[in-house]
Write a protein that holds these residues in place. Structure first.
Motif, PDB file in Angstrom:
ATOM      1  N   GLN A  82      50.541  -1.095   0.698  1.00 27.67           N
ATOM      2  CA  GLN A  82      50.006   0.225   1.249  1.00 27.67           C
ATOM      3  C   GLN A  82      48.370   0.365   0.444  1.00 27.67           C
ATOM      4  O   GLN A  82      47.511   0.839   1.096  1.00 27.67           O
ATOM      5  N   VAL A  83      48.459  -0.174  -0.720  1.00 24.24           N
ATOM      6  CA  VAL A  83      46.939  -0.008  -1.178  1.00 24.24           C
ATOM      7  C   VAL A  83      46.623  -1.689  -1.579  1.00 24.24           C
ATOM      8  O   VAL A  83      47.220  -2.370  -2.268  1.00 24.24           O
ATOM      9  N   THR A  84      45.478  -1.906  -1.083  1.00 24.50           N
ATOM     10  CA  THR A  84      44.986  -3.424  -0.987  1.00 24.50           C
ATOM     11  C   THR A  84      43.962  -3.483  -2.085  1.00 24.50           C
ATOM     12  O   THR A  84      43.438  -2.535  -2.621  1.00 24.50           O
ATOM     13  N   PRO A  85      43.763  -4.686  -2.862  1.00 24.48           N
ATOM     14  CA  PRO A  85      43.151  -4.785  -3.921  1.00 24.48           C
ATOM     15  C   PRO A  85      41.816  -4.597  -3.677  1.00 24.48           C
ATOM     16  O   PRO A  85      41.245  -4.923  -2.533  1.00 24.48           O
ATOM     17  N   ALA A  86      40.765  -4.193  -4.553  1.00 24.42           N
ATOM     18  CA  ALA A  86      39.475  -4.082  -4.474  1.00 24.42           C
ATOM     19  C   ALA A  86      38.819  -5.618  -4.723  1.00 24.42           C
ATOM     20  O   ALA A  86      38.954  -6.102  -5.778  1.00 24.42           O
ATOM     21  N   LEU A  87      38.191  -6.119  -3.524  1.00 26.86           N
ATOM     22  CA  LEU A  87      37.511  -7.434  -3.819  1.00 26.86           C
ATOM     23  C   LEU A  87      36.120  -7.345  -3.343  1.00 26.86           C
ATOM     24  O   LEU A  87      35.894  -7.912  -2.085  1.00 26.86           O
ATOM     25  N   PRO A  88      35.376  -6.735  -3.848  1.00 30.64           N
ATOM     26  CA  PRO A  88      34.071  -6.378  -3.419  1.00 30.64           C
ATOM     27  C   PRO A  88      33.189  -7.607  -3.092  1.00 30.64           C
ATOM     28  O   PRO A  88      32.206  -7.263  -2.083  1.00 30.64           O
ATOM     29  N   ARG A  89      33.282  -8.586  -3.730  1.00 33.82           N
ATOM     30  CA  ARG A  89      32.458  -9.546  -3.409  1.00 33.82           C
ATOM     31  C   ARG A  89      32.828 -10.586  -2.508  1.00 33.82           C
ATOM     32  O   ARG A  89      32.235 -11.649  -2.101  1.00 33.82           O
ATOM     33  N   LEU A  90      34.092 -10.446  -2.005  1.00 34.10           N
ATOM     34  CA  LEU A  90      34.659 -11.514  -1.105  1.00 34.10           C
ATOM     35  C   LEU A  90      34.191 -10.946   0.392  1.00 34.10           C
ATOM     36  O   LEU A  90      34.014  -9.850   0.853  1.00 34.10           O
ATOM     37  N   THR A  91      33.978 -11.970   1.114  1.00 31.57           N
ATOM     38  CA  THR A  91      33.540 -11.795   2.670  1.00 31.57           C
ATOM     39  C   THR A  91      34.893 -11.850   3.336  1.00 31.57           C
ATOM     40  O   THR A  91      35.818 -12.176   2.872  1.00 31.57           O
ATOM     41  N   VAL A  92      34.557 -11.411   4.721  1.00 33.03           N
ATOM     42  CA  VAL A  92      35.941 -11.389   5.663  1.00 33.03           C
ATOM     43  C   VAL A  92      36.508 -12.983   5.808  1.00 33.03           C
ATOM     44  O   VAL A  92      37.533 -13.226   5.837  1.00 33.03           O
ATOM     45  N   ALA A  93      35.431 -13.828   6.160  1.00 31.42           N
ATOM     46  CA  ALA A  93      35.758 -15.122   6.057  1.00 31.42           C
ATOM     47  C   ALA A  93      36.770 -15.647   4.783  1.00 31.42           C
ATOM     48  O   ALA A  93      37.681 -16.182   5.014  1.00 31.42           O
ATOM     49  N   ASP A  94      36.214 -15.315   3.664  1.00 28.42           N
ATOM     50  CA  ASP A  94      36.754 -15.749   2.510  1.00 28.42           C
ATOM     51  C   ASP A  94      38.369 -14.979   2.652  1.00 28.42           C
ATOM     52  O   ASP A  94      39.406 -15.829   2.169  1.00 28.42           O
ATOM     53  N   LEU A  95      38.530 -13.864   2.749  1.00 26.66           N
ATOM     54  CA  LEU A  95      39.790 -13.362   2.817  1.00 26.66           C
ATOM     55  C   LEU A  95      40.772 -13.764   3.648  1.00 26.66           C
ATOM     56  O   LEU A  95      41.630 -14.080   3.154  1.00 26.66           O
ATOM     57  N   VAL A  96      40.292 -13.794   5.053  1.00 25.92           N
ATOM     58  CA  VAL A  96      41.303 -14.412   6.012  1.00 25.92           C
ATOM     59  C   VAL A  96      41.758 -15.939   5.521  1.00 25.92           C
ATOM     60  O   VAL A  96      42.895 -16.376   5.716  1.00 25.92           O
ATOM     61  N   ALA A  97      40.759 -16.848   5.042  1.00 23.14           N
ATOM     62  CA  ALA A  97      41.035 -18.225   4.631  1.00 23.14           C
ATOM     63  C   ALA A  97      42.228 -18.113   3.605  1.00 23.14           C
ATOM     64  O   ALA A  97      43.019 -19.019   3.252  1.00 23.14           O
ATOM     65  N   PHE A  98      42.013 -17.305   2.677  1.00 21.52           N
ATOM     66  CA  PHE A  98      43.256 -17.098   1.666  1.00 21.52           C
ATOM     67  C   PHE A  98      44.594 -17.093   2.282  1.00 21.52           C
ATOM     68  O   PHE A  98      45.641 -17.525   1.460  1.00 21.52           O
TER      69      PHE A  98
END
Length: 252
Positions: A82-98
């Protein structure tokens, strides 16, 4: 199929879930609904294997989820809290690749890159790839996290209130995308904890209703999402009518 058998959960001496037995079909979208404090999120975490029940069992295709290794579990199901982690420096591309990490363990290949690219297309994120997460709107950020789960390529996706705090446009858009990702033939089923009864009535293929930590009712929408059933579940008069061929929830 996910099968829940006599599931009980107690935390710090307080019973959260009481003797729940239910099944979840291996395709389509299952909505988990109920009043605040009903135990919906607790049930979802038990389904994911991250919370070990005090009693009973959760099995996926006959295997006890709590007995599975972490890597095997990550290839079996994807959980969006429900609460997603704060990952301010991450880009959308980086997040999806995870999302591919459980499969390549740090060594992505062409298949991983192809799956990530497809997840990005499926959630319409191509124009946001280089954007940092902290610059996105709530709906865009939610789509990015769902794309990460989608890229995980698991037969089960478990989402805890993915529509929370979204305006009608984004909520409707995300729900429509989840429906598409869970259609027969996709090899995936999605379980969504939700409060939006209008979305549940319109899109759910299966419903689990919880009340005060107990299973109130489960089954197809024709049996669970009726005016009488919802009124009893939420202790308030609720009607389900039809407008332009679609079900509409009316709360007195």
């Amino acid at each position: 199929m996910i099968r829940v058998t006599n599931l009980g959960l107690a935390i710090d001496g307080k019973t959260i879930l009481h003797d729940i037995s239910a099944r979840i079909p291996p395709q389509g979208l299952t909505a988990v609904i109920g009043p605040n404090g009903a135990g919906k999120s607790s049930l979802l975490y038990c389904l994911s294997g991250l919370t070990r029940p005090t009693s009973g069992q959760v099995s996926i295709d006959g295997a006890d989820i709590t007995a599975a290794r972490t890597t095997d579990r990550a290839r079996m199901l994807a959980l969006l809290p429900q609460v997603t982690p704060a990952l301010p420096r991450l880009t959308v591309a980086d997040l999806v690749a995870f999302g591919r990490w459980p499969h390549h363990r740090g060594r992505p290949n062409d298949t991983d890159r192809r799956i990530v690219a497809q997840a990005i297309r499926d959630l319409d994120l191509d124009d946001l790839l280089d954007r940092r997460l902290d610059t996105l709107s709530g709906g865009q950020r939610q789509r990015a996290f769902i794309a990460m789960n989608h890229a995980q390529s698991t037969p089960w996706m478990l989402l805890d209130e993915p529509l929370s705090a979204l305006d009608p446009r984004y909520a409707s858009d995300i729900m429509a995308r989840l429906v598409e990702l869970s259609r027969p033939g996709t090899g995936r089923a999605i379980v969504v904890v939700m409060h939006d009864l209008a979305m549940a009535v319109r899109h759910a293929d299966w419903v689990i209703c919880l009340k005060a930590g107990r299973l109130f009712r489960s089954g197809p929408p024709s049996e669970t999402l009726t005016g009488a059933g919802l009124s009893a579940l939420f202790d308030t008069p609720i009607h389900v009518e039809h407008l332009r061929g679609r079900p509409v929830v009316i709360i007195d």
